[in-house]
Motif scaffolding. Structure first.
Motif, PDB file in Angstrom:
ATOM      1  N   SER A 130      -5.561   3.331   2.043  1.00  0.00           N
ATOM      2  CA  SER A 130      -5.781   2.107   1.260  1.00  0.00           C
ATOM      3  C   SER A 130      -5.758   0.847   2.108  1.00  0.00           C
ATOM      4  O   SER A 130      -6.087  -0.239   1.631  1.00  0.00           O
ATOM      5  N   LEU A 131      -5.375   0.990   3.347  1.00  0.00           N
ATOM      6  CA  LEU A 131      -5.218  -0.163   4.221  1.00  0.00           C
ATOM      7  C   LEU A 131      -6.571  -0.820   4.499  1.00  0.00           C
ATOM      8  O   LEU A 131      -7.516  -0.153   4.916  1.00  0.00           O
ATOM      9  N   PRO A 132      -6.709  -2.128   4.273  1.00  0.00           N
ATOM     10  CA  PRO A 132      -8.003  -2.785   4.496  1.00  0.00           C
ATOM     11  C   PRO A 132      -8.222  -3.112   5.970  1.00  0.00           C
ATOM     12  O   PRO A 132      -7.314  -3.047   6.792  1.00  0.00           O
ATOM     13  N   ASN A 133      -9.444  -3.475   6.288  1.00  0.00           N
ATOM     14  CA  ASN A 133      -9.741  -3.973   7.624  1.00  0.00           C
ATOM     15  C   ASN A 133      -8.989  -5.285   7.866  1.00  0.00           C
ATOM     16  O   ASN A 133      -8.711  -6.039   6.926  1.00  0.00           O
ATOM     17  N   ASN A 134      -8.691  -5.544   9.109  1.00  0.00           N
ATOM     18  CA  ASN A 134      -7.992  -6.763   9.516  1.00  0.00           C
ATOM     19  C   ASN A 134      -6.576  -6.867   8.936  1.00  0.00           C
ATOM     20  O   ASN A 134      -6.029  -7.976   8.797  1.00  0.00           O
ATOM     21  N   ALA A 135      -5.999  -5.731   8.590  1.00  0.00           N
ATOM     22  CA  ALA A 135      -4.644  -5.736   8.047  1.00  0.00           C
ATOM     23  C   ALA A 135      -3.661  -6.255   9.092  1.00  0.00           C
ATOM     24  O   ALA A 135      -3.813  -6.018  10.290  1.00  0.00           O
ATOM     25  N   ASP A 175       0.800  -6.483   5.869  1.00  0.00           N
ATOM     26  CA  ASP A 175       0.325  -5.278   5.179  1.00  0.00           C
ATOM     27  C   ASP A 175       1.146  -4.051   5.555  1.00  0.00           C
ATOM     28  O   ASP A 175       1.402  -3.187   4.717  1.00  0.00           O
ATOM     29  N   LYS A 231      -9.756  -0.145  12.228  1.00  0.00           N
ATOM     30  CA  LYS A 231      -9.557  -1.069  11.104  1.00  0.00           C
ATOM     31  C   LYS A 231      -9.288  -2.500  11.566  1.00  0.00           C
ATOM     32  O   LYS A 231      -8.982  -3.374  10.767  1.00  0.00           O
ATOM     33  N   TYR A 240       0.829  -1.200   0.000  1.00  0.00           N
ATOM     34  CA  TYR A 240       0.000   0.000   0.000  1.00  0.00           C
ATOM     35  C   TYR A 240       0.865   1.252   0.000  1.00  0.00           C
ATOM     36  O   TYR A 240       1.953   1.271   0.572  1.00  0.00           O
TER      37      TYR A 240
END
Length: 268
Positions: free
Chosen positions: A117-122, A190, A170, A112
Protein backbone atom coordinates in the motif's frame (compact mmCIF):
# COMPACT_ATOMS: atom_id res chain seq x y z
CA UNK A 1 64.05 -6.44 58.35
CA UNK A 2 61.24 -6.49 60.88
CA UNK A 3 60.39 -2.90 59.97
CA UNK A 4 60.29 -3.82 56.28
CA UNK A 5 58.12 -6.84 57.01
CA UNK A 6 55.67 -4.74 59.01
CA UNK A 7 55.65 -2.15 56.21
CA UNK A 8 54.87 -4.77 53.56
CA UNK A 9 52.21 -6.27 55.79
CA UNK A 10 50.69 -2.82 56.23
CA UNK A 11 50.64 -2.21 52.48
CA UNK A 12 49.02 -5.61 51.86
CA UNK A 13 46.39 -4.90 54.52
CA UNK A 14 45.74 -1.47 53.04
CA UNK A 15 45.28 -2.89 49.54
CA UNK A 16 43.01 -5.58 50.93
CA UNK A 17 40.85 -3.00 52.68
CA UNK A 18 40.66 -0.88 49.51
CA UNK A 19 39.62 -3.93 47.47
CA UNK A 20 37.04 -4.97 50.09
CA UNK A 21 35.72 -1.42 50.15
CA UNK A 22 35.44 -1.39 46.34
CA UNK A 23 33.51 -4.64 46.44
CA UNK A 24 31.12 -3.14 48.98
CA UNK A 25 30.31 -0.10 46.84
CA UNK A 26 27.19 -0.03 44.72
CA UNK A 27 27.76 -1.03 41.10
CA UNK A 28 26.59 1.90 38.97
CA UNK A 29 25.15 0.75 35.64
CA UNK A 30 23.78 3.15 33.02
CA UNK A 31 20.87 1.70 31.07
CA UNK A 32 18.01 2.63 28.77
CA UNK A 33 14.70 2.58 30.69
CA UNK A 34 13.17 -0.21 28.56
CA UNK A 35 14.04 -3.05 28.57
CA UNK A 36 17.52 -2.67 30.06
CA UNK A 37 16.70 -0.93 33.34
CA UNK A 38 13.69 -3.21 33.78
CA UNK A 39 15.92 -6.27 33.43
CA UNK A 40 18.44 -4.82 35.88
CA UNK A 41 15.69 -4.05 38.39
CA UNK A 42 14.56 -7.66 38.11
CA UNK A 43 18.12 -8.74 38.93
CA UNK A 44 18.02 -6.51 42.01
CA UNK A 45 15.10 -8.63 43.22
CA UNK A 46 16.63 -12.04 42.53
CA UNK A 47 20.19 -11.16 43.59
CA UNK A 48 19.88 -8.62 46.44
CA UNK A 49 23.47 -9.22 47.61
CA UNK A 50 24.64 -7.51 44.41
CA UNK A 51 24.23 -3.84 45.22
CA UNK A 52 23.10 -2.37 41.91
CA UNK A 53 22.51 1.31 41.27
CA UNK A 54 20.62 1.63 37.98
CA UNK A 55 21.25 4.95 36.24
CA UNK A 56 18.48 5.40 33.65
CA UNK A 57 19.58 7.23 30.52
CA UNK A 58 17.55 10.34 29.68
CA UNK A 59 17.90 13.48 27.60
CA UNK A 60 20.35 11.95 25.15
CA UNK A 61 23.05 11.19 27.73
CA UNK A 62 25.96 9.25 26.20
CA UNK A 63 26.47 6.18 28.39
CA UNK A 64 29.90 5.53 26.90
CA UNK A 65 31.08 9.02 27.85
CA UNK A 66 29.75 8.42 31.36
CA UNK A 67 31.71 5.16 31.49
CA UNK A 68 34.88 6.70 30.10
CA UNK A 69 34.69 9.53 32.65
CA UNK A 70 34.16 7.14 35.57
CA UNK A 71 30.65 8.40 36.30
CA UNK A 72 29.35 4.82 36.03
CA UNK A 73 31.02 1.42 36.32
CA UNK A 74 29.24 -0.22 33.38
CA UNK A 75 26.53 0.36 30.84
CA UNK A 76 23.89 -1.85 29.27
CA UNK A 77 22.14 -0.40 26.24
CA UNK A 78 24.13 -1.04 23.05
CA UNK A 79 25.31 -3.63 20.53
CA UNK A 80 28.87 -4.36 19.41
CA UNK A 81 28.82 -2.45 16.07
CA UNK A 82 27.64 0.67 17.91
CA UNK A 83 30.27 0.17 20.62
CA UNK A 84 33.05 -0.10 18.02
CA UNK A 85 31.87 3.13 16.40
CA UNK A 86 31.84 4.83 19.82
CA UNK A 87 35.35 3.60 20.64
CA UNK A 88 36.63 5.28 17.49
CA UNK A 89 34.72 8.49 18.23
CA UNK A 90 35.83 8.70 21.87
CA UNK A 91 39.34 7.31 21.43
CA UNK A 92 38.63 4.78 24.19
CA UNK A 93 38.71 1.01 24.52
CA UNK A 94 35.99 -0.73 26.51
CA UNK A 95 35.42 -4.33 27.57
CA UNK A 96 32.38 -6.48 26.79
CA UNK A 97 31.39 -8.36 29.96
CA UNK A 98 28.28 -10.20 28.73
CA UNK A 99 26.07 -10.70 25.67
CA UNK A 100 22.47 -10.60 26.82
CA UNK A 101 19.60 -10.09 24.37
CA UNK A 102 18.47 -9.00 20.92
CA UNK A 103 15.97 -6.23 20.23
CA UNK A 104 14.93 -6.75 16.60
CA UNK A 105 14.76 -3.51 14.63
CA UNK A 106 11.27 -2.99 13.20
CA UNK A 107 9.46 -1.02 10.49
CA UNK A 108 6.21 0.64 11.65
CA UNK A 109 3.43 2.74 10.16
CA UNK A 110 0.34 4.54 11.41
CA UNK A 111 -0.88 4.95 7.82
CA UNK A 112 -0.39 1.61 6.06
CA UNK A 113 -0.96 -2.01 6.96
CA UNK A 114 1.48 -3.48 4.46
CA UNK A 115 4.28 -2.47 2.11
CA UNK A 116 2.13 -2.99 -1.01
CA UNK A 117 0.00 0.00 0.00
CA UNK A 118 3.01 2.26 0.30
CA UNK A 119 2.86 5.10 -2.27
CA UNK A 120 5.69 6.47 -4.35
CA UNK A 121 7.81 9.14 -2.68
CA UNK A 122 6.86 7.83 0.76
CA UNK A 123 8.74 9.36 3.69
CA UNK A 124 10.74 6.87 5.77
CA UNK A 125 12.25 7.86 9.11
CA UNK A 126 15.47 6.04 10.03
CA UNK A 127 18.01 6.44 12.87
CA UNK A 128 20.68 9.05 12.21
CA UNK A 129 23.63 7.33 13.93
CA UNK A 130 25.94 5.46 11.57
CA UNK A 131 25.44 1.90 12.80
CA UNK A 132 21.66 1.96 13.20
CA UNK A 133 21.21 3.91 9.96
CA UNK A 134 23.05 1.14 8.13
CA UNK A 135 21.07 -1.46 10.05
CA UNK A 136 17.81 0.24 8.98
CA UNK A 137 18.86 0.27 5.32
CA UNK A 138 19.68 -3.45 5.46
CA UNK A 139 16.21 -4.07 6.94
CA UNK A 140 14.51 -2.03 4.19
CA UNK A 141 16.47 -4.08 1.68
CA UNK A 142 15.39 -7.33 3.34
CA UNK A 143 11.77 -6.23 2.86
CA UNK A 144 12.36 -5.58 -0.87
CA UNK A 145 11.87 -1.81 -0.60
CA UNK A 146 15.38 -0.81 -1.70
CA UNK A 147 18.57 -2.44 -2.91
CA UNK A 148 22.05 -1.54 -1.70
CA UNK A 149 25.28 -1.70 -3.66
CA UNK A 150 26.44 -5.32 -3.90
CA UNK A 151 29.56 -4.57 -1.84
CA UNK A 152 27.36 -4.28 1.26
CA UNK A 153 27.00 -7.88 2.36
CA UNK A 154 27.63 -7.92 6.11
CA UNK A 155 25.60 -5.43 8.16
CA UNK A 156 27.91 -5.84 11.16
CA UNK A 157 31.07 -4.78 9.33
CA UNK A 158 30.00 -2.67 6.34
CA UNK A 159 28.12 0.54 7.11
CA UNK A 160 25.75 1.65 4.38
CA UNK A 161 24.32 5.14 3.88
CA UNK A 162 21.47 6.38 1.66
CA UNK A 163 24.12 7.18 -0.98
CA UNK A 164 24.70 3.43 -1.31
CA UNK A 165 21.13 2.71 -2.45
CA UNK A 166 21.28 1.56 -6.07
CA UNK A 167 17.62 0.66 -6.53
CA UNK A 168 14.70 2.55 -5.02
CA UNK A 169 11.61 1.62 -7.07
CA UNK A 170 9.16 3.62 -4.92
CA UNK A 171 11.53 6.59 -4.68
CA UNK A 172 11.44 6.46 -0.90
CA UNK A 173 12.56 9.62 0.86
CA UNK A 174 14.97 8.61 3.63
CA UNK A 175 14.78 10.99 6.61
CA UNK A 176 17.52 10.65 9.24
CA UNK A 177 16.23 11.37 12.75
CA UNK A 178 17.60 10.85 16.25
CA UNK A 179 16.56 7.37 17.35
CA UNK A 180 14.59 8.35 20.49
CA UNK A 181 12.54 10.85 18.46
CA UNK A 182 11.45 8.47 15.71
CA UNK A 183 8.36 7.01 17.45
CA UNK A 184 7.02 10.57 17.76
CA UNK A 185 7.36 11.02 14.00
CA UNK A 186 5.02 8.14 13.12
CA UNK A 187 2.11 10.48 12.32
CA UNK A 188 4.32 12.66 10.11
CA UNK A 189 5.95 9.95 7.97
CA UNK A 190 4.77 6.92 6.04
CA UNK A 191 7.18 4.42 7.58
CA UNK A 192 9.49 4.56 10.57
CA UNK A 193 12.37 2.21 11.36
CA UNK A 194 12.54 2.06 15.15
CA UNK A 195 14.94 0.42 17.58
CA UNK A 196 13.28 -2.19 19.78
CA UNK A 197 13.78 -0.36 23.07
CA UNK A 198 12.30 2.90 21.75
CA UNK A 199 9.38 0.99 20.21
CA UNK A 200 8.64 -0.60 23.59
CA UNK A 201 8.89 2.75 25.37
CA UNK A 202 6.35 4.15 22.88
CA UNK A 203 3.88 1.35 23.65
CA UNK A 204 4.53 -0.58 20.45
CA UNK A 205 4.91 -4.35 20.41
CA UNK A 206 7.60 -5.18 17.84
CA UNK A 207 6.46 -8.80 17.58
CA UNK A 208 2.88 -7.71 16.77
CA UNK A 209 2.96 -4.17 15.38
CA UNK A 210 5.97 -4.16 13.05
CA UNK A 211 5.30 -4.50 9.33
CA UNK A 212 8.82 -5.88 9.01
CA UNK A 213 11.14 -7.14 11.72
CA UNK A 214 14.79 -8.15 11.82
CA UNK A 215 15.48 -11.84 12.09
CA UNK A 216 16.96 -12.90 15.43
CA UNK A 217 18.93 -15.68 13.73
CA UNK A 218 22.60 -14.78 13.21
CA UNK A 219 21.77 -11.25 14.35
CA UNK A 220 24.99 -9.30 15.07
CA UNK A 221 23.18 -6.68 17.14
CA UNK A 222 22.86 -8.44 20.50
CA UNK A 223 22.82 -5.99 23.42
CA UNK A 224 25.81 -6.21 25.72
CA UNK A 225 27.06 -5.31 29.19
CA UNK A 226 30.08 -3.01 28.81
CA UNK A 227 32.66 -1.85 31.33
CA UNK A 228 36.16 -0.36 31.45
CA UNK A 229 39.06 -2.82 30.98
CA UNK A 230 40.31 -2.22 34.52
CA UNK A 231 36.94 -3.36 35.90
CA UNK A 232 36.56 -6.41 33.66
CA UNK A 233 37.60 -8.76 36.48
CA UNK A 234 35.76 -6.90 39.24
CA UNK A 235 33.68 -9.49 41.17
CA UNK A 236 30.62 -7.24 40.94
CA UNK A 237 30.86 -7.08 37.14
CA UNK A 238 31.31 -10.84 36.95
CA UNK A 239 28.30 -11.39 39.21
CA UNK A 240 26.12 -9.10 37.10
CA UNK A 241 27.30 -10.78 33.89
CA UNK A 242 26.42 -14.17 35.38
CA UNK A 243 22.96 -12.92 36.37
CA UNK A 244 22.25 -11.31 32.98
CA UNK A 245 23.03 -14.53 31.13
CA UNK A 246 21.27 -16.85 33.59
CA UNK A 247 18.31 -19.07 32.60
CA UNK A 248 16.18 -17.22 35.16
CA UNK A 249 16.73 -13.84 33.52
CA UNK A 250 16.30 -15.35 30.04
CA UNK A 251 12.92 -16.69 31.12
CA UNK A 252 11.96 -13.28 32.55
CA UNK A 253 12.82 -11.64 29.20
CA UNK A 254 10.77 -14.17 27.24
CA UNK A 255 7.70 -13.79 29.44
CA UNK A 256 7.96 -10.03 29.91
CA UNK A 257 8.45 -9.04 26.27
CA UNK A 258 6.67 -11.78 24.27
CA UNK A 259 9.18 -11.99 21.44
CA UNK A 260 9.91 -8.26 21.25
CA UNK A 261 13.13 -8.84 23.19
CA UNK A 262 14.90 -12.16 22.67
CA UNK A 263 17.42 -13.54 25.17
CA UNK A 264 20.70 -14.85 23.83
CA UNK A 265 21.10 -17.19 26.82
CA UNK A 266 19.78 -20.74 26.39
CA UNK A 267 16.38 -21.73 27.68
CA UNK A 268 16.18 -23.12 31.19
Amino acid sequence: MKHAAFTLAGVALSLSLVWTSAQAEALRVAADPVPHAEILNYIKKIDPKLDLKVVELTNGANANELLANGDVDANYFQHVPYLKDQEKALGKTFAVAATVHIEPLGIYSHKYKDFKSLPNNAKVAVPNNATNLSRALFLLQAQGLIKLDSKFTDPATTLATPKDIVQNPKHLQILEIESPQIPRSLDDVDLAVINGNYALEAGLSPAKDALGLESAKHNPYANILVTNPQLANDPRIKELAKDLTSPQVAEFIRKQYNGSVIPVAPQS
